[in-house]
Write an enzyme that holds these catalytic residues in place. Structure first.
Site, PDB file in Angstrom:
ATOM      1  N   GLN A 175      -3.378  50.751  78.430  1.00 36.91           N
ATOM      2  CA  GLN A 175      -3.523  49.536  79.215  1.00 36.91           C
ATOM      3  C   GLN A 175      -2.643  49.586  80.468  1.00 36.91           C
ATOM      4  O   GLN A 175      -1.497  50.016  80.404  1.00 36.91           O
ATOM      5  CB  GLN A 175      -3.084  48.357  78.335  1.00 36.91           C
TER       6      GLN A 175
ATOM      7  N   PRO B 130       1.080  48.595  87.978  1.00 33.50           N
ATOM      8  CA  PRO B 130       0.112  49.676  87.782  1.00 33.50           C
ATOM      9  C   PRO B 130       0.770  51.056  87.738  1.00 33.50           C
ATOM     10  O   PRO B 130       1.841  51.260  88.332  1.00 33.50           O
ATOM     11  CB  PRO B 130      -0.816  49.551  89.010  1.00 33.50           C
ATOM     12  N   SER B 131       0.127  51.976  87.058  1.00 31.58           N
ATOM     13  CA  SER B 131       0.536  53.386  86.977  1.00 31.58           C
ATOM     14  C   SER B 131       1.931  53.569  86.392  1.00 31.58           C
ATOM     15  O   SER B 131       2.617  54.544  86.701  1.00 31.58           O
ATOM     16  CB  SER B 131       0.483  54.057  88.358  1.00 31.58           C
ATOM     17  N   ARG B 132       2.360  52.607  85.596  1.00 23.80           N
ATOM     18  CA  ARG B 132       3.682  52.687  84.943  1.00 23.80           C
ATOM     19  C   ARG B 132       4.846  52.670  85.938  1.00 23.80           C
ATOM     20  O   ARG B 132       5.947  53.094  85.630  1.00 23.80           O
ATOM     21  CB  ARG B 132       3.815  53.947  84.058  1.00 23.80           C
ATOM     22  N   LEU B 133       4.574  52.199  87.172  1.00 23.86           N
ATOM     23  CA  LEU B 133       5.656  52.113  88.169  1.00 23.86           C
ATOM     24  C   LEU B 133       6.253  50.703  88.138  1.00 23.86           C
ATOM     25  O   LEU B 133       6.286  49.990  89.145  1.00 23.86           O
ATOM     26  CB  LEU B 133       5.114  52.472  89.567  1.00 23.86           C
TER      27      LEU B 133
END
Ligand SMILES: Cc1cc2nc3c(=O)[nH]c(=O)nc-3n(C[C@H](O)[C@H](O)[C@H](O)COP(=O)(O)O)c2cc1C
Length: 214
Positions: A13, A191-194
């Site tokens: 997710q 988003p993108s684990r950032l």
């Protein structure tokens, strides 16, 4: 094994709700209040439920959920049985952590600090405001001790109901704790684990504010 557990590894997710990129708040209690209000507004079910972790004498950490009941004098307040496992661990080691997770806002707040007992008058006032059955429960439960038979508990409830009637005083072993933070970290999923992570660390009577890698 359940299909849901088997599928966990395939669940990636993404987090898209918000950003702390423009955070200009210099007071972590103001930011916490703001996030708390947003958690409630988002329809989060138990916004004030948080994980409190303590550490035993032999350095074994343990965690459990409690309800945050107040933010008082810059401390996070919860109530419990002082003779419980967490109570005994706090007695030996007042360092503890508190963790909030608000999935609807994709947020986590991580708090570390020192725990102390609230003044008796404050615990008395809160105990007084509780429903009668909860008051009797506080007397009847020897929280965290082994319970050999459910009957014991019901018998103690009946005993205290008979003893106190409607006027139940606060048990001496039950009351509030104040967690005074030395560190508060606000985590906003991105988003993108950032993800955004902003830390407020107590430093010479002020807050040192910095970011951490996600
Ligand atoms: C949603 C929720 C809220 C809880 N709130 C409290 C609370 O405010 N105080 C408390 O002592 N226990 C509360 N509990 C029970 C604790 O999680 C725990 O079982 C209990 O305090 C004994 O913990 P200990 O044996 O580690 O001391 C709550 C549990 C849940 C699931």
């Amino acid at each position: 094994m359940s299909d849901n557990l088997r599928d966990l590894k395939n669940n990636h997710q993404d987090f898209t709700k918000g950003s702390l990129a423009t955070n200009e708040e210099k007071n972590p209690y103001v930011l916490f209040s703001f996030w708390f209000d947003e958690a409630i507004a988002s329809g989060e079910l138990e916004s004030n439920a948080c994980v409190v972790s303590t550490v035993s004498l032999d350095l074994q950490p343990s965690s459990r959920i409690v309800y945050l009941k107040e933010l008082l004098d810059e401390a996070f307040i919860f109530y419990t049985n002082y003779a419980s496992q967490k109570g005994k661990e706090i007695e030996n080691n007042p360092k503890a952590s508190m963790l909030f997770f608000w999935p609807k806002s994709e947020r986590q707040v991580r708090i570390e600090g020192l725990v102390s007992k609230l003044p008796e008058s404050v615990s008395d006032a809160y105990f007084d405001s509780r429903p009668l059955q909860s008051k009797l429960g506080a007397w009847s439960s020897h929280q965290s001790d082994e319970l050999h038979d459910q009957k014991e508990l019901l018998e103690r409830m009946a005993f205290y109901e008979n003893k106190f009637g409607e006027n139940v005083p606060r048990p001496p072993h039950w009351g509030g704790y104040a967690l005074t933070p030395m560190l508060i970290e606000f985590w906003q999923g991105k988003p993108s684990r950032l993800h955004d992570r902003i830390v407020f660390e107590a430093f010479e009577g002020n807050w040192k504010i910095y970011r951490k890698n996600p």
